[in-house]
Structure formats: C-alpha cells, structure tokens
Design an enzyme around this catalytic site. Structure first.
Site, PDB file in Angstrom:
ATOM      1  N   HIS A 104       0.852  -1.186   0.000  1.00 30.97           N
ATOM      2  CA  HIS A 104       0.000   0.000   0.000  1.00 30.97           C
ATOM      3  C   HIS A 104       0.888   1.236   0.000  1.00 30.97           C
ATOM      4  O   HIS A 104       1.940   1.261   0.642  1.00 30.97           O
ATOM      5  CB  HIS A 104      -0.893   0.007   1.246  1.00 30.97           C
ATOM      6  CG  HIS A 104      -1.435   1.376   1.594  1.00 30.97           C
ATOM      7  ND1 HIS A 104      -0.893   2.147   2.602  1.00 30.97           N
ATOM      8  CD2 HIS A 104      -2.440   2.101   1.051  1.00 30.97           C
ATOM      9  CE1 HIS A 104      -1.561   3.287   2.682  1.00 30.97           C
ATOM     10  NE2 HIS A 104      -2.496   3.285   1.752  1.00 30.97           N
ATOM     11  N   ASN A 106       0.438   5.785  -0.313  1.00 31.71           N
ATOM     12  CA  ASN A 106      -0.476   6.917  -0.408  1.00 31.71           C
ATOM     13  C   ASN A 106       0.328   8.199  -0.231  1.00 31.71           C
ATOM     14  O   ASN A 106       1.202   8.272   0.633  1.00 31.71           O
ATOM     15  CB  ASN A 106      -1.563   6.815   0.671  1.00 31.71           C
ATOM     16  CG  ASN A 106      -2.437   8.048   0.739  1.00 31.71           C
ATOM     17  OD1 ASN A 106      -2.236   8.912   1.582  1.00 31.71           O
ATOM     18  ND2 ASN A 106      -3.405   8.124  -0.160  1.00 31.71           N
ATOM     19  N   VAL A 107       0.067   9.183  -1.085  1.00 37.33           N
ATOM     20  CA  VAL A 107       0.595  10.533  -0.880  1.00 37.33           C
ATOM     21  C   VAL A 107      -0.564  11.497  -1.089  1.00 37.33           C
ATOM     22  O   VAL A 107      -1.355  11.343  -2.035  1.00 37.33           O
ATOM     23  CB  VAL A 107       1.775  10.860  -1.811  1.00 37.33           C
ATOM     24  CG1 VAL A 107       3.038  10.166  -1.338  1.00 37.33           C
ATOM     25  CG2 VAL A 107       1.499  10.465  -3.256  1.00 37.33           C
ATOM     26  N   ARG A 108      -0.690  12.482  -0.221  1.00 37.15           N
ATOM     27  CA  ARG A 108      -1.881  13.326  -0.240  1.00 37.15           C
ATOM     28  C   ARG A 108      -1.560  14.742   0.248  1.00 37.15           C
ATOM     29  O   ARG A 108      -0.555  14.971   0.943  1.00 37.15           O
ATOM     30  CB  ARG A 108      -2.984  12.712   0.624  1.00 37.15           C
ATOM     31  CG  ARG A 108      -2.574  12.490   2.069  1.00 37.15           C
ATOM     32  CD  ARG A 108      -3.611  11.684   2.829  1.00 37.15           C
ATOM     33  NE  ARG A 108      -3.218  11.476   4.218  1.00 37.15           N
ATOM     34  CZ  ARG A 108      -2.467  10.468   4.636  1.00 37.15           C
ATOM     35  NH1 ARG A 108      -2.042   9.556   3.767  1.00 37.15           N
ATOM     36  NH2 ARG A 108      -2.147  10.346   5.914  1.00 37.15           N
ATOM     37  N   HIS A 143      12.778  -1.484   3.966  1.00 35.59           N
ATOM     38  CA  HIS A 143      13.093  -0.463   4.955  1.00 35.59           C
ATOM     39  C   HIS A 143      14.365   0.304   4.603  1.00 35.59           C
ATOM     40  O   HIS A 143      14.471   1.497   4.940  1.00 35.59           O
ATOM     41  CB  HIS A 143      13.204  -1.090   6.343  1.00 35.59           C
ATOM     42  CG  HIS A 143      11.874  -1.315   6.992  1.00 35.59           C
ATOM     43  ND1 HIS A 143      11.194  -0.319   7.654  1.00 35.59           N
ATOM     44  CD2 HIS A 143      11.081  -2.419   7.055  1.00 35.59           C
ATOM     45  CE1 HIS A 143      10.049  -0.789   8.113  1.00 35.59           C
ATOM     46  NE2 HIS A 143       9.957  -2.072   7.763  1.00 35.59           N
TER      47      HIS A 143
END
Length: 297
Positions: A104, A106-108, A143
């Site tokens: 997953h 996400n950038v917002r 990581h």
C-alpha cells in the site's frame, strides 16, 4: 500550490500504472473517471485477474467541499467547519502469488480554507508492506529504501515516520501490526511548502523502488492450495484494518467520495476462520513473529 501538487500526483499515477501493467504483462488497468456532486472527482484505475496481480488499484482524487470531514479534523479540531481541498494518489496491490506481499502507498495534500485567512495546508502519506510468507531480505530492502529516501530530509525522519507507521497500521483488537511497516506521516508542514513537496515526491517515487524488486524476486515461487488458503485468511485481517481503523477510508466515506474507489483497497478474496491457529513450526506460524514492530535497518 495545488497546481504543483496535482501535476506531480497525476504524473505519479501514470508512472505507477505503466510500471504495474508492464510487470504483470497480461492485465491492463480499467479506466474509471468520476465526478463528485459536492465538488471534484477522480481517476480510478483498477487491474484485475492478471498474471501477477489478482487485484490492484491506483487512484487519483481531487475533491473539495464546504466542511472538512471529521476524519480529517479529529486531530486538528480548530479547523472544523472550514472548507477544504484534498488531493491524493492511493495504491493497493494484491498479488496472485501468496509469496508476493501485498503493498500500500499513499501521498496526499490537504488545504483547509476560511475567508479572510491564509489556508492551512499539510501533506500526508507513506507506504507499508504486508507479507504472508515473509523473507528478511525483502523486508530489509523495503526499509532500507525507506530510510535512504528520508535521509536527505534529516536523520530523525525515518525513525520517526517508521515508528508512526508501526503505531498506525496496528489492529488493536488483534494486538498485531498489519504487516512489517514502512513509513507513515500526517500533518506534515514543518518545512516550507517546496521542501514538503520534495519529500512527498521522494516517497511516491521510492515506493516503486521498494516494491518492484520484491515482486520480481518472488513472483515465480511455486505455491498451492495451502498457501492460497492462508493468504485468504490473512487478507481478512487486511480488510479488518481498512474497515475498522483506517482514517483514509473514513475520510472518503464522510466526504461523500465514490464508494467503489474508496473500497478498491479490499482484497478480491478473503476468509475468516473461527479461532484458527497455525500448526507449530510451520511457515504459517512463523508469520506471527513479524507482526510486531522491529528494527530492520
């Protein structure tokens, strides 16, 4: 400001679609553009029944409205009642092979606005990995990529956002993490706008660098019914988190977003088995040791 963010997010979505379609080699993303009655809309792109990806979504949205939804204002109650704009790209990939982890990203960007006052803006996002049959080499690569993209922004950034990811993607009712973590951050405006946008770009671009080598390394691993059954069982936990705890899901529903696009994160096949316990000393039992915060780099 919003124009710069939107330009990057649309380009990121296009590059993600191209990369995943090329890797899959069979399935193409279904295009589904939509408009929101209160304001804004989005571009949903879903890939299904492919050679590599059983289901995946790469979504862009840009919505606006008169009142910031509760999910976005809960941490900042002083902004309740402001109008808002929200832009983002959200990605969830559910591979066919149980040895390839779900991922997953996400950038917002949010802007809370009020007449006569300067907008209050912030960024959020990150990426996390959910393996069912984990390999230390894969997790270390994941990581290491996260740490390296954070390094130009300060020595404390990776440890802080890594810890935040461990704490956020945590199923309280199960007392386990959703996976092996990565990065998570919200309310990011501690730097100037340009530097914050540069960080978002590093995260968005870093996701592919972190994920694609893992997929390529594991996609030809042989598997059978046992591994698929365990994958479906663990996907149930993924669904539990997204439906019970995820603030992004709540924001989408509270803001009147498009339900099909909001829930594209759910796996295509999942199951719930009553009080299931893997047999001791099996690969399935080994997963539990990974479902707690750990230092990987």
């Amino acid at each position: 400001m919003i124009g710069d963010v939107k330009e990057y997010l649309l380009d990121l979505q296009s590059r993600l679609i191209e990369a995943f379609e090329a890797l899959d080699g069979r399935a193409q993303c279904r295009a589904d553009d939509w408009n929101r009655d209160e304001g804004g809309g989005g571009r949903t792109r879903v890939i299904e029944n492919g050679r590599v990806f059983e289901k995946g979504g790469i979504n862009f949205s840009h919505v606006h409205g008169r009142n910031l939804p509760e999910a976005a204002s809960a941490r900042r109650p002083e902004l309740a009642g402001r109008s808002f704009q929200a832009l983002g790209v959200s990605v969830v990939m559910h591979p066919q092979n149980p040895y390839v982890p779900t991922s997953h990203a996400n950038v917002r960007f949010f802007s809370a606005e009020k007449d006569g006052e300067a907008p209050v803006w912030w960024f959020g996002g990150g990426f996390d990995l959910t393996p069912f049959y984990p390999f230390d080499k894969d997790i270390q690569h994941w990581h290491t990529t996260a740490r390296d993209l954070c390094q130009p922004f300060g020595d404390s950034v990776y440890p802080r956002f890594k810890r935040w990811c461990d704490e956020y993607f945590y199923l309280k009712h199960r007392d386990e993490t959703r996976g092996v973590g990565g990065l998570f951050f919200d309310d990011l405006n501690e730097w100037d706008f340009s530097r914050c946008l540069d960080f978002i770009k590093a995260v968005g671009d870093g996701y592919l660098a972190a994920y694609l080598p893992i997929v390529e390394r594991r996609l030809e691993t042989p598997y059978g019914k046992r591994q698929r059954a365990f994958q479906a069982y663990r996907r149930g936990r993924y669904a539990e988190f997204n439906l019970v705890w995820d603030r992004g899901t709540l924001f989408g529903l509270q803001s009147g977003g498009r339900t099909e696009s909001i829930l594209m994160s759910l796996p295509p096949v999942a199951c719930w088995r009553y009080d299931y316990q893997p047999e001791p000393d099996t690969p399935e039992a080994a997963l539990s040791a990974y479902l707690k915060p750990a230092e990987w780099v």
